[in-house]
Design a protein around this motif. Structure first.
Motif, short mmCIF file in Angstrom:
data_model
loop_
_atom_site.label_atom_id
_atom_site.label_comp_id
_atom_site.label_asym_id
_atom_site.label_seq_id
_atom_site.Cartn_x
_atom_site.Cartn_y
_atom_site.Cartn_z
N UNK A 167 2.77 19.90 -16.85
CA UNK A 167 1.89 20.41 -15.38
C UNK A 167 0.29 19.29 -15.66
N UNK B 143 0.55 15.89 -15.33
CA UNK B 143 0.49 15.91 -13.87
C UNK B 143 -0.79 15.81 -13.28
N UNK C 232 1.97 7.73 -6.07
CA UNK C 232 0.12 9.34 -6.69
C UNK C 232 1.55 10.26 -5.70
N UNK C 233 2.08 9.85 -4.56
CA UNK C 233 2.67 11.53 -4.34
C UNK C 233 3.82 11.60 -4.90
N UNK D 288 4.85 16.24 -8.67
CA UNK D 288 4.88 17.24 -10.14
C UNK D 288 4.24 18.49 -10.48
N UNK D 289 2.62 17.77 -9.90
CA UNK D 289 2.08 19.39 -9.77
C UNK D 289 2.13 20.22 -9.05
N UNK D 290 2.93 19.84 -8.35
CA UNK D 290 3.41 20.99 -7.35
C UNK D 290 4.32 22.21 -7.88
N UNK E 181 0.94 -0.69 -0.10
CA UNK E 181 0.22 -0.01 0.62
C UNK E 181 0.67 1.25 -0.14
N UNK E 182 2.16 1.06 0.67
CA UNK E 182 2.85 1.96 1.42
C UNK E 182 3.55 2.85 -0.92
N UNK F 168 4.86 21.97 -10.95
CA UNK F 168 4.85 22.42 -12.28
C UNK F 168 3.90 23.92 -11.80
N UNK G 144 1.70 3.85 -2.44
CA UNK G 144 0.92 5.71 -2.67
C UNK G 144 2.53 6.15 -2.82
N UNK G 145 3.21 6.06 -2.78
CA UNK G 145 4.43 6.71 -3.53
C UNK G 145 4.03 7.18 -4.70
N UNK H 276 3.37 12.03 -8.43
CA UNK H 276 2.18 12.41 -9.67
C UNK H 276 1.92 14.05 -8.58
N UNK H 277 2.05 13.86 -7.21
CA UNK H 277 1.69 15.16 -6.47
C UNK H 277 2.64 16.28 -7.29
#
Lengths: 434, 154, 361
Positions: free
Chosen positions: B22, B25, A404-405, A410-412, A397-398, A414, A401-402, A407-408
């Motif tokens: 962006x 992601x 999706x982390x 990358x968003x940050x 599970x961890x 971006x 999560x990594x 992906x998050x």
């Protein structure tokens, strides 16, 4: 007036009949004072102090009084007379204070008479007196020793309750206390040179605890020693007595080397290791080579038995630890949210194997114990594996999560770059405006 | 200064790259958000029954005068089909030292292998060390399935 | 006209919200050395939204009765796909939200953003803080494990100590004299209906007030800007501040995900109302400072019971704190410095007592 003679006679008969019934109804209360037949003994003796006093509560609560057997049943005399000379007349059969040595035969007059007892309670035994005569108490009494217990010492004299009545001094939970009245009294037992530790020992035992917790079938003094035929079981018969409940242990013991050795050495069977009165809950520490272990009482280092004891102890401890280890990991997994109910159920089988191994010890053969231990270890091992897999699921599970982390993250990044872009454009636009 | 307002090819490329980064992601984060939420909303295969009721088997699983161990919560339980066709269900945890009991067809009774304890098919302790009866359960049959329930207190 | 502007026009003809969008376009946020604190309010809002969403998801499977509550949470954790994730996020987000709510309140306090005309914003915010604590207290009972039942017992016992109304409050909270299944049903009602309703109303008014008056600027910065208007810096709300806020929210999301994965919230053991209280019962960290204080107070101070005096002090402090803007007009001066000092003491006390509570078993 126009009635004929026959009719008039019939009329008279019916009138007389009705009169008789009417009188009967009036007199009925007076006549039917059942249980309130005159008892002049109690009328006086209720007002006296000990040792002559008998309270009405004590007497009326007793089973004899309830069955209609009054003072005269044992003491003789005439309970209808108020005058002392008449009620306590020897000619009326008055026996007075009963000699201790005559009490058993007196009680036996009724209680050993099967035909008589059938009239009161057909299911009651009638062999108490003959049993008593075989007991230590009975034999000593026959020799003239009046210090020993007679019927009234255990059952009471006036307030006797049926043995299945919780108020009875011989109700299962009260038996030990009753015996202790003499057998825990050092001064009293000095005459016989019998130790007085039994009561204290028994109170600390598992049997006493089981009885106190409500299992009325748990053994008390009379279970092993007999009640009316009370005597300590002989060395040869101890195993028989214990095996009435502890059958498996006895059978295993018979199959092992200790049976013949103990018999040859005159050792008292089960109580050699478990003691007789202060039987405590057995622990794994009793087996082994430690000072506190029972094996060490006879076996010393170098003997093959010593090695066996050490090996058995090791195996018990190893299975116990394996079960604990599985339990711990399954607990952790369950708490974290992985379903481990099946494995926890399977672990119960492992616990069963440990219990069985602890019974198998009585065969004093490592192979028998080993069988159960190995089965248990297998269960412990497989349930432990299930626990390990459950923890691996947690790790999976961890790892999920990594992703999706990432992906998050990358968003940050971006967003950060986007902000930089926008703001530099805004700044340059502002410069252009200037 | 007018340089920045005119996008050079490098700047254009970088911006497109950033927009792509962006955009994708954001989509990835939204998917990694929505996928668990939507999966969550789909009911799982294992129905959660009330903690007091368990499906112990189907009619026909047991032959007469046999018993089987099944799981009730986290503890073992025993389902017996006696010769007269009635089902009996009790806890299978011996009241002596918690071993798992079993049904003995030869004795028509429930037996504990650890210390020879015996119970009736309804859990009454009849011989050996067990101090208390086995906890009894109610059996209900519905559409060919055998349900075992804790005894209701009313 | 290209499709997007045409769609916008269609919406505006039916919603009439171009004015609103104009407002958003023109909204600015002051920028100064302390402006990072501005993120805390939005962070709390984000965590609240997370709570609502994960809470609604949990509602699909949770059963609020003593026989089923623990098992349903176990079911969510073990059987429902990603149930463990939703549940752990809900539990962690609750704690983080209470933390950010307190931090937001203290930052507003120290930056003196409660000055006129923002007194009502402060008031609604304080009420929201109490509601958030209520969410925490009521939600904690719902998994129905040993820790939660006994912590609820202790907490409601304390509430019952209030003079005069105490017993009535205790019975009202517990749904009876003791903590039972009735308490669980009631707390569930508070947690999913009463408190969310109140919170929504207060939140809307709080946010409207913030939009109405804009972001407050600390007194010193305000004074500096008044002297030197050219020093004033503002950034656009849309898109600059919003993008930054979005970044912060994504960071919070990442933290929540990491916590759910690496420190999942445990199940505990199912509550047994007849068992003795487990050793070392204590409330969650956000009540720890009160709990520790009450533990340390002697049983009697003069003629008054120590616990009662402690509760009275906390009550009085809470009351004064809530009506703070009416004491401190923020125009500087000695009273203002006293209040700042009191705030430093309060923050230090809370942090200190919480740490102390955890250090002593």
């Amino acid at each position: 007036m126009l009635m004929r003679r026959k009719e008039r006679a019939a009329n008279l008969h019916s009138v007389i009949a009705r009169l008789i019934v009417f009188c009967g109804i009036l007199l009925f209360p007076a006549l039917s004072v059942s249980g309130q037949t005159k008892n002049s003994c109690l009328d006086c003796h209720a007002k006296l102090d000990a040792p002559l006093g008998v309270t009405p509560e004590e007497y009326q609560g007793s089973i004899h009084a309830q069955k209609g057997i009054t003072c005269v049943g044992c003491h003789g005399g005439d309970a209808t007379k108020d005058d002392m000379l008449e009620s306590m007349d020897v000619k009326a059969g008055f026996r007075g204070h009963l000699e201790r040595s005559r009490i058993p035969s007196l009680c036996g007059k009724c209680h050993a008479d099967a035909a008589y007892m059938r009239g009161y309670d057909p299911s009651l035994r009638t062999d108490q007196f003959s049993q008593y005569q075989t007991s230590v108490h009975g034999k000593l009494l026959a020799k003239g020793d009046t210090h020993v217990a007679v019927c009234a010492d255990c059952h009471g004299a006036h307030g006797i309750h049926a043995p299945n009545d919780p108020r009875s001094s011989v109700y299962p939970t009260n038996v030990a206390q009753t015996c202790a009245r003499c057998h825990a009294d050092e001064a009293y037992m000095k005459l016989y040179k019998i130790p007085t530790t039994q009561s204290a020992d028994y109170k600390a035992s598992v049997h006493h605890q089981a009885l106190a917790d409500g299992d009325l079938s748990a053994p008390t003094c009379s279970t092993c020693h007999g009640s009316h035929g009370a005597a300590p079981p002989g060395v040869d018969s101890i195993q028989h007595v214990c095996s009435t409940c502890h059958l498996f242990q006895s059978q295993l013991f018979d199959s092992g080397p200790h049976k013949d050795v103990f018999a040859a050495m005159g050792l008292p069977g089960c109580i050699t290791c478990h003691s007789n009165h202060g039987i405590l809950a057995p622990t794994d520490a009793m087996i082994g080579t430690d000072k506190s272990a029972v094996c060490a009482k006879c076996h010393s280092e170098g003997e093959p038995a010593y090695a066996t004891a050490a090996a058995v102890h090791r195996e018990l401890v190893s299975l116990d630890n394996a079960i604990k280890r599985s339990d711990e990991i399954l607990q952790r997994a369950g708490d974290a949210g992985i379903e481990v109910g099946e494995a926890q159920l399977a672990l119960a089988d492992g616990r069963d194997d440990l219990t069985k191994a602890r019974v198998a010890i009585h065969s004093v053969q490592a192979a028998a114990v080993d069988q159960d231990i190995q089965a248990g270890l297998k269960v412990a091992q497989s349930t432990y594996q299930t626990g390990v897999q459950a923890m691996a699921e947690l790790r999976f599970r961890r790892e999920g999560l990594v992703v999706s982390l990432a992906a998050i993250g990358l968003v940050i990044f971006g967003l950060a770059f986007l902000i930089r872009e926008i703001e530099s454009k805004q700044k340059s636009d502002k410069e252009i405006m200037k | 200064m007018t340089g920045e307002s005119v996008a050079t090819p490098e700047v254009k490329n970088r911006r497109r790259f950033l927009e792509l980064l962006l955009g994708s992601s954001v989509v990835a984060s939204i998917v990694s958000f929505f996928y668990p939420v939507l999966s969550y909303m789909i009911p799982p295969a294992t129905q959660e029954l009330a903690a007091d009721t368990v499906q112990a088997g189907r009619v026909g699983d047991l032959r007469p005068n046999t018993g089987k161990i099944f799981r009730f919560g986290s503890k073992p339980a025993l389902l017996i089909l006696t010769n007269d066709g009635t089902y009996h269900a009790t806890s299978a945890v011996c009241t002596h030292l918690n071993c798992t009991v079993q049904y003995r067809p030869d004795l028509n009774a429930v037996w504990c292998a650890c210390h020879n304890g015996m119970y009736t098919v309804d859990g009454q302790n009849i011989s050996g060390p067990p101090p208390r009866p086995l906890q009894g359960f109610e059996v209900a049959i519905q559409s060919g399935q055998i349900f075992v329930r804790r005894k209701s207190t009313t | 006209m290209s499709p997007v502007p045409r769609f916008r026009k269609w919406l505006d003809e039916r919603f009439g919200w171009d004015e609103l969008l104009e407002f958003v376009h023109h909204k600015t946020v002051p920028e100064h050395s302390q402006s990072y604190w501005y993120f805390l309010g939005g962070m709390t809002l984000f965590l609240f939204i997370t709570q609502v969403l994960t809470g609604i998801l949990l509602l699909l499977y949770y059963r609020p009765s003593p026989d089923n509550a623990y098992e349903s949470v176990q079911y969510i954790m073990a059987h429902v796909r990603f149930g463990w994730l939703i549940r752990s996020i809900h539990a962690w987000s609750a704690n983080l939200m209470i933390f950010t709510a307190f931090a937001h309140m203290f930052s507003v306090f120290f930056l003196k953003a409660y000055r006129k005309p923002r007194e009502l914003t402060w008031l609604s915010g304080m009420l929201l803080l109490f509601i958030v604590l209520g969410f925490g207290f009521s939600g904690y009972l719902l998994p129905w494990n040993m820790l939660s039942v006994f912590a609820t017992k202790v907490g409601t016992d304390m509430a019952g100590q209030v003079p005069l109304a105490g017993h009535w409050i205790l019975v009202f909270l517990r749904g009876g004299e003791d903590v039972t299944g009735a308490t669980l049903t009631r707390f569930f009602g508070f947690h999913v209906a009463v408190l969310p309703g109140l919170a929504t109303l207060l939140l809307l008014s709080h946010l409207l007030l913030v939009q109405r008056f804009g972001m407050s600027v600390p007194p010193r910065v305000e004074a500096a800007w008044r002297q030197n208007p050219s020093q004033r810096r503002e950034i656009q709300f849309f898109p600059n501040f919003l993008l930054r806020e979005l970044m912060a929210w994504y960071v919070a999301l990442a933290i929540l995900g990491a916590l759910a994965a690496f420190k999942p919230w445990g199940l505990g053991t199912k509550a047994d109302l007849f068992a003795p209280a487990p050793a070392g019962i204590r409330p969650e960290w956000y009540f720890m400072f009160m709990f520790q204080t009450l533990k340390l107070l002697p049983s009697k101070i003069g003629p008054i019971e120590g616990e009662l005096l402690g509760l009275a002090c906390f009550g009085l402090a809470g009351l004064l704190w809530t009506f703070l803007p009416f004491f401190d007009h923020g125009r500087g001066g000695r009273s203002s410095r006293w209040i700042t000092g009191a705030g430093i003491f309060a923050a230090g006390y809370i942090i200190g007592m919480t740490v102390f509570g955890y250090l002593t078993k």
